[in-house]
Scaffold this motif. Sequence first.
Motif, PDB file in Angstrom:
ATOM      1  N   SER A 193      49.595  14.821   2.136  1.00  0.00           N
ATOM      2  CA  SER A 193      48.930  14.251   3.308  1.00  0.00           C
ATOM      3  C   SER A 193      49.933  13.919   4.412  1.00  0.00           C
ATOM      4  O   SER A 193      49.673  14.153   5.596  1.00  0.00           O
ATOM      5  CB  SER A 193      48.152  12.989   2.914  1.00  0.00           C
ATOM      6  OG  SER A 193      47.125  13.300   2.001  1.00  0.00           O
ATOM      7  N   ILE A 194      51.099  13.376   4.017  1.00  0.00           N
ATOM      8  CA  ILE A 194      52.144  13.082   5.007  1.00  0.00           C
ATOM      9  C   ILE A 194      52.629  14.377   5.661  1.00  0.00           C
ATOM     10  O   ILE A 194      52.802  14.452   6.888  1.00  0.00           O
ATOM     11  CB  ILE A 194      53.318  12.337   4.339  1.00  0.00           C
ATOM     12  CG1 ILE A 194      52.860  10.948   3.889  1.00  0.00           C
ATOM     13  CG2 ILE A 194      54.504  12.234   5.290  1.00  0.00           C
ATOM     14  CD1 ILE A 194      53.891  10.220   3.055  1.00  0.00           C
ATOM     15  N   TYR A 195      52.823  15.391   4.837  1.00  0.00           N
ATOM     16  CA  TYR A 195      53.237  16.694   5.386  1.00  0.00           C
ATOM     17  C   TYR A 195      52.180  17.251   6.344  1.00  0.00           C
ATOM     18  O   TYR A 195      52.504  17.778   7.414  1.00  0.00           O
ATOM     19  CB  TYR A 195      53.479  17.688   4.253  1.00  0.00           C
ATOM     20  CG  TYR A 195      53.247  19.105   4.680  1.00  0.00           C
ATOM     21  CD1 TYR A 195      54.161  19.756   5.508  1.00  0.00           C
ATOM     22  CD2 TYR A 195      52.077  19.774   4.339  1.00  0.00           C
ATOM     23  CE1 TYR A 195      53.913  21.041   5.947  1.00  0.00           C
ATOM     24  CE2 TYR A 195      51.828  21.047   4.775  1.00  0.00           C
ATOM     25  CZ  TYR A 195      52.747  21.686   5.580  1.00  0.00           C
ATOM     26  OH  TYR A 195      52.495  22.946   6.032  1.00  0.00           O
ATOM     27  N   LEU A 196      50.888  17.140   5.969  1.00  0.00           N
ATOM     28  CA  LEU A 196      49.821  17.642   6.837  1.00  0.00           C
ATOM     29  C   LEU A 196      49.859  16.969   8.210  1.00  0.00           C
ATOM     30  O   LEU A 196      49.650  17.625   9.245  1.00  0.00           O
ATOM     31  CB  LEU A 196      48.451  17.415   6.191  1.00  0.00           C
ATOM     32  CG  LEU A 196      48.062  18.328   5.028  1.00  0.00           C
ATOM     33  CD1 LEU A 196      46.711  17.919   4.474  1.00  0.00           C
ATOM     34  CD2 LEU A 196      48.038  19.789   5.466  1.00  0.00           C
ATOM     35  N   ALA A 197      50.142  15.659   8.232  1.00  0.00           N
ATOM     36  CA  ALA A 197      50.233  14.944   9.510  1.00  0.00           C
ATOM     37  C   ALA A 197      51.372  15.499  10.358  1.00  0.00           C
ATOM     38  O   ALA A 197      51.226  15.709  11.578  1.00  0.00           O
ATOM     39  CB  ALA A 197      50.432  13.449   9.258  1.00  0.00           C
TER      40      ALA A 197
END
Length: 404
Positions: A240-244
């Motif tokens: 999720s952090i990477y997606l952001a």
Amino acid sequence: IYAMGNLGIALITVMQTLFMVYFFFPPKDSGIPYLIPQGELILGLTLFGVIMGIGRMVDAVLDPVIASFSDRLKHPEGRRIPMMRWAAAPFVLCWIGVFFVPESDGISVINSVWLSIFMLLGVFFFTAYMIPFYSLMVEVAKSSDDKVDLGTISSAFWFVGFLLVSFTPGLWPLVAEWLGVSMVWGVRITFIAVAVVGLACLMVPVLLIDERKFADPSVERSHQKLLPSLGRVLRNRNFSIYLAANTSYTIAATVFETGLIYFITVLALKGAGLQGTLTTIIGALTLACYPLVAKLSKSRGKDWVLKVSLALFALTFVAITFYGVGDLSVYWLFAAVIILSPFAQASFGILPQVVTSDCAAWDQYKSGEDHAGMYIAANGFFRKIGGTLGMVLFTSFLLFGLSL
């Protein structure tokens, strides 16, 4: 062998990305007649824009649907290769089919219907090939470093395909003159040749990779349906952090690519022809940065490389901000953009699929089930969201600028 698939994807998709708008909204001296209505439908929207918008929405919805089907597929040859095999030829036929509207001499409703049908079918078959293809990286490249190497090679092959297709306009009039046909058919015949090569490239991994040799026998196909599987993927905190981060970059990259012609002509007050020069230099330097990105990703870590890339790309916009301000030499500012942006573009050209594959591999290790397709779909969905937001933001900036 694996990277040949990405070369094929580039050869087929870049034809539309670079030249479909030109083909259906041609300049008056292009030799190409208007084939679909050119005027406004409502609220500034054109028929072409509506068709493209519907295609984007269908594409976004299809990603998790195709991913769920691939993850749960029970086939003796694997979960990925069988889907790639049946999708390859229809993918090519539909994507090139948009250029073969029935009426070649003028505007026709039939042409509009044809374009709509082939656009939607093309989105379906492209997704049916693309999701399994990128999911296959999880199986083919076992270690994280292997994924970096494979991602670098695969991205380089895509870039080669992009360059090859970008030079095709020079062939259109030559083919038309040589065969004694119209410019429309000059474009079509050139694209047929590209499509044949593209299909051959798409089939290389399908025919030469035995998925069963790479599959981990301890990992089962997914037993979760679409929504539970998607929820599981999004609950992965690191992913999720990477997606952001990737969505943020995609927004900025869309503004940069869409706005470059405006940055040059409106802010820097230079000729539009300079865009080609800058694009070529930045593209060459981006490709040159691929080995550096691969090396640093292994030695310093992929998260470090992506953080540095985001910082450098932010500084690129700082340099653009000063175009045409005071006595600053705009050529020094052009040089700053040329120096700052390639590393970021190389990093986000290589690492998104690598990081996504890493997260999918970790999930496999923890759960014993294969959700790689859904990870690829989630990454693609948020990338499309970022591209859409970037386009909306940039057009809003244009309107704001006109009101000043």
